[in-house]
Design an enzyme around this catalytic site. Structure first.
Site, PDB file in Angstrom:
ATOM      1  N   ILE A   1       0.816  -1.213   0.000  1.00 21.21           N
ATOM      2  CA  ILE A   1       0.000   0.000   0.000  1.00 21.21           C
ATOM      3  C   ILE A   1       0.850   1.263   0.000  1.00 21.21           C
ATOM      4  O   ILE A   1       0.427   2.306  -0.470  1.00 21.21           O
ATOM      5  CB  ILE A   1      -0.963  -0.018   1.196  1.00 21.21           C
TER       6      ILE A   1
ATOM      7  N   ASP B   1      -4.203   8.039  -2.239  1.00 24.22           N
ATOM      8  CA  ASP B   1      -4.978   7.333  -1.214  1.00 24.22           C
ATOM      9  C   ASP B   1      -6.186   8.144  -0.769  1.00 24.22           C
ATOM     10  O   ASP B   1      -6.063   9.337  -0.477  1.00 24.22           O
ATOM     11  CB  ASP B   1      -4.102   7.065   0.013  1.00 24.22           C
TER      12      ASP B   1
ATOM     13  N   HIS C   1      -6.532   3.927  -2.591  1.00 21.53           N
ATOM     14  CA  HIS C   1      -6.582   2.960  -1.487  1.00 21.53           C
ATOM     15  C   HIS C   1      -7.577   3.428  -0.432  1.00 21.53           C
ATOM     16  O   HIS C   1      -7.669   4.624  -0.142  1.00 21.53           O
ATOM     17  CB  HIS C   1      -5.205   2.804  -0.840  1.00 21.53           C
TER      18      HIS C   1
ATOM     19  N   CYS D   1      -9.405   1.945   3.532  1.00 18.16           N
ATOM     20  CA  CYS D   1      -9.305   0.893   4.544  1.00 18.16           C
ATOM     21  C   CYS D   1     -10.214   1.183   5.721  1.00 18.16           C
ATOM     22  O   CYS D   1     -10.585   2.311   5.977  1.00 18.16           O
ATOM     23  CB  CYS D   1      -7.863   0.748   5.027  1.00 18.16           C
TER      24      CYS D   1
ATOM     25  N   HIS E   1      -3.090  -4.478  10.927  1.00 12.81           N
ATOM     26  CA  HIS E   1      -3.332  -3.905  12.240  1.00 12.81           C
ATOM     27  C   HIS E   1      -3.251  -4.957  13.343  1.00 12.81           C
ATOM     28  O   HIS E   1      -3.623  -4.689  14.484  1.00 12.81           O
ATOM     29  CB  HIS E   1      -4.694  -3.209  12.273  1.00 12.81           C
TER      30      HIS E   1
END
Length: 772
Positions: free
Chosen positions: A446, A614, A656, A658, A709
């Site tokens: 990423i 992103d 990106h 998330c 994470h």
């Protein structure tokens, strides 16, 4: 305004306070505990000291009723899961053996057991751990933490109000457990959950609670009649309890809407409502239902999510209007102050002229106390504060810092064509495949690689003058060389330079753009022990010079494989900053987009073939009410396209996202017109891939196969199995292989092992494809 009997009892309070401490003592203690350097008892002692210090500071500032239960070692929703005994079966043995260790295992996972899924707390940048529930879930009350913290505050001689996540919000935030089949609705568990809340409330009353705050922010979202009926039933039953404290039901982040009449009629003792700009409709709605006769109203008139000073006279006018609508009116921030930094007084690098425009948690506390005093005693009692406030507001409005005519003229000249690629995706894709020559299931990351202690030390040494710029840049070059070499040896197809020079994905750019301010100590919790320093967007935005071209070009000089240019998109630049509140957000987004467009074009001119912009915040910034979605998504998607549309067809644009719920913005993801999108998918078991397929998403996508994470290293077979699941929704010619997110928070050993397994998984599944 003059004092009157209705206002005489006005009290000052807050719903929550920053947890970390002035020097992030909590973060350091928890991470020390994870590394075995801090015992559990020492960690608990540090936490108790921080709580006591916060309560004492609030009381000393004039807060009449301090919150308890808002503190957390990791996340308050996870704390609620513990309180109601909804421990996932896979974690139960660990929690039973070691409650604190099991708690952290639920949050972070272990090598053998996956953590709970993590996503954004409404439209903030705070992340919570998603409860996992099913038809067999058995709730059991465990209010030990809430009771203990209340007793700590009472022992200090303070008036304290415990804060709980409400049962409706808890169930609406929950998801079916991974092994639950069908369309299970966690809200069907309400009648099973309410007796547990009744037991918790009884225990808190026995411990000395006069009031308990029950937070129901989920009710500010659009809710079905069935969900509103559930809320009515919940507070009818809880309100009817004889063995309970007084109940204050709190909502924030937006207008309460159709839930307001439900709660106004409920047999509870008070409501806490947001009356800031975003939720100003609450004022008229409250009047429309006839107010809250016989009830307490806690009025959130100080913005708990942004850092600009309050307009005290405007807030006093709102409070004055509210006096006739409730039995008593108290003053608060609009939400917990955990969403802002702690104190402006420690900021030494911000121009004093600008600093007086800012209010962090301690300054907001002072504003709340001032407003409560003015409401109770009349404006004459706070005339000095009002005068200072007027002067600061006027200074900001007249300051040349806030306006740049050239930036405004450029933004006004933007046309629809500026935000459109020159060719449709199908033609671009053919040009990009010919240029890049990538295999099926191409692998990439990423963007960021581990931010080691050595890197942080180098940055600190540069700031302190212990090394010069040349020495610092040699250290950055060495790190880029290591990152590129590792990726080549591992077999990754599209490389990154690792971002060793960057402190944060927003702050790094903010420090190079005009109009932004950076803080030195403005830490805000994002999740767990992850704290960020959101920059402050104070004026018009422009880019004086290239920001990333040099390091991206250097990395590309080290490899024949494509190296991605890495930028943060305009919506995320706004969402993860404290934005200006003196112009529409869409106008600010356009200014940021034009600055980023210049950077994208310069990267392309330098030979960069793949550029990632992103936008992880696109979903989190989505307004909480569906009626507000269209306007937001229109300017947000335009801003992204304006950033990226100036490149040639053969330049591949990635984005990106998330840790958010993407299902309701798939059309917006499509409207971004990025060539490739990578998304978090590991914890949600490829849910987003299915959502993209259901929408008919026509471009390339990389649903993540490595949950970054968590400290656990996914096996090659685990990643391969996720890939196979992804292939059920996305064809191989459009599927990428990547982690969920950047790797800056991970260590090198786990990063190496995880990426090696990721590449192995891609090769394994690639070999299983019929066309290979």
């Amino acid at each position: 305004m003059t004092a009157n009997s209705a206002a005489a009892a006005a009290r000052a309070t807050v719903y929550g306070y920053p947890r970390q401490g002035q020097h992030r003592e909590l973060k350091k203690a928890i991470e020390g505990h994870w590394k075995g350097r801090v015992t559990a008892d020492s960690l608990r002692a540090t936490a108790a000291e921080l709580r006591a210090a916060h309560w004492r500071a609030l009381a000393a500032a004039g807060i009449d009723e301090v919150p308890t239960g808002d503190f957390s070692y990791y996340d308050h929703v996870l704390d609620t899961t513990v309180m109601v005994g909804a421990i996932p079966e896979r974690h139960r043995a660990a929690v039973d053996a070691d409650p604190l260790g099991g708690y952290f295992a639920m949050a972070r996972g272990t090598q053998d057991v996956a953590p709970l899924e993590m996503t954004k707390w409404f439209d903030t940048n705070y992340h919570y751990l998603v409860p996992e529930l099913g038809p067999d879930t058995v709730f059991t009350a465990n209010p030990a933490q809430q009771v203990a913290e209340l007793k700590e505050a009472l022992a200090l001689g303070l008036t304290a109000r415990p804060v709980l996540v409400g049962p409706i919000t808890y169930l609406l935030l929950a998801k079916p457990a991974p092994d639950v089949a069908g369309d299970f609705d966690p809200l069907t568990l309400l009648d099973r959950l309410l007796p547990v809340y009744a037991e918790v409330l009884a225990d808190l009353r026995a411990a000395g609670a006069q009031w308990v705050q029950v937070d129901e922010p989920a009710l500010v979202q659009d809710r079905t009649p069935a969900q509103l009926d559930a809320a009515a039933r919940a507070y009818r039953d809880l309100g009817a309890l004889t063995d309970r404290p007084k109940l204050l039901v709190a909502s924030y982040f937006d207008r309460l809407g159709e839930a307001l009449p439900v709660l106004a009629k409920a047999p509870v003792d008070g409501l806490a409502l947001d009356f800031t700009e975003a939720a100003s409709a609450n004022l008229d709605a409250l009047a429309a239902v006839g107010g809250l006769p016989g009830k307490r109203l806690v009025a959130g008139v100080v913005n708990g999510r942004n850092i600009w000073i309050n307009d005290l006279e405007k807030s006093l006018a709102t409070l004055g209007t509210l006096l006739g609508l409730a039995d008593r009116v108290d003053v608060a921030a609009s939400c917990s102050l955990m969403h802002v930094p702690l104190d402006t007084s420690v900021e030494r690098d911000i121009d004093p002229q600008i600093l007086r425009w800012l209010a962090f948690a301690r300054q907001k506390t002072a504003e709340i106390v001032t407003l409560a005093r003015g409401l109770s005693r009349g404006t004459a009692a706070i005339e000095g504060e009002l005068s200072t406030n007027r002067a600061a507001l006027a200074s900001r409005a007249a300051s040349p810092i806030t306006r740049d005519p050239a930036v405004r003229a450029r933004a006004e000249a933007v046309t629809d064509a500026d935000a459109r690629r020159s060719q449709p995706y199908a033609e671009r894709a053919a040009a990009q495949r010919a240029r890049l020559g990538l295999p099926l299931l191409p692998t990439t990351t990423i963007g960021s690689f581990p931010q080691t202690t050595e890197l942080r030390t180098a940055r600190a040494d540069l700031r302190a003058g212990r090394i010069d710029t040349a020495g610092y840049e040699e250290r950055i070059k060495a790190e880029i060389q290591e990152v590129v070499s590792f990726q080549e040896k591992t077999g990754i197809d599209v490389l990154v330079h690792g971002e060793p020079e960057r402190n944060d994905m927003v702050q790094y750019f903010a420090e190079q753009l005009t109009g932004y301010l950076a803080t030195q100590h403005g830490w805000v919790q994002s999740y767990g022990t992850r704290y960020v320093r959101p920059p402050i967007l104070a004026g018009d935005i422009s880019r004086p010079e290239p920001m990333t071209v040099r390091w991206t070009s250097y990395a590309q000089s080290l490899s024949d494989r494509p190296v991605k240019g890495m930028l943060t998109g305009p919506v995320t630049m706004l969402a993860w900053s404290f934005v200006r509140d003196d112009q529409p957000l869409g106008g600010t987004a356009r200014q940021v987009a034009l600055a980023l467009r210049d950077e994208v074009n310069d990267l392309e001119a330098a030979g960069t073939a793949v550029i990632q912009v992103d936008e992880p915040a696109l979903r989190e910034t989505l307004p909480l009410r569906a009626a507000d979605h269209g306007a937001y998504l229109a300017w947000a998607t335009e801003a992204f396209r304006l950033s990226t549309a100036g490149v040639a067809p053969g330049t591949q644009i990635h984005t990106h996202m998330c840790y958010a719920e993407f299902g309701d913005i798939v059309q917006a993801i499509d409207d971004l017109d990025a060539d490739v999108i990578s998304l978090e998918a590991a914890r949600s078991h490829m849910q987003v891939a299915r959502e993209l397929a259901a929408h008919g998403y026509p471009r390339e996508a990389g649903p993540g196969v490595y949950d970054i994470h968590s400290p656990r290293v996914p096996s090659a077979e685990e990643a391969a199995e996720l890939l196979r699941t992804g292939l059920e929704a996305i064809p191989a010619e459009r599927l990428w292989v990547n982690p969920d997110c950047g790797l800056k928070t991970r260590g090198w050993p786990e990063t190496r092992a995880s990426l090696e397994n990721l590449v192995t998984a891609a090769r394994t599944v690639r070999g299983e494809l019929p066309s290979v």
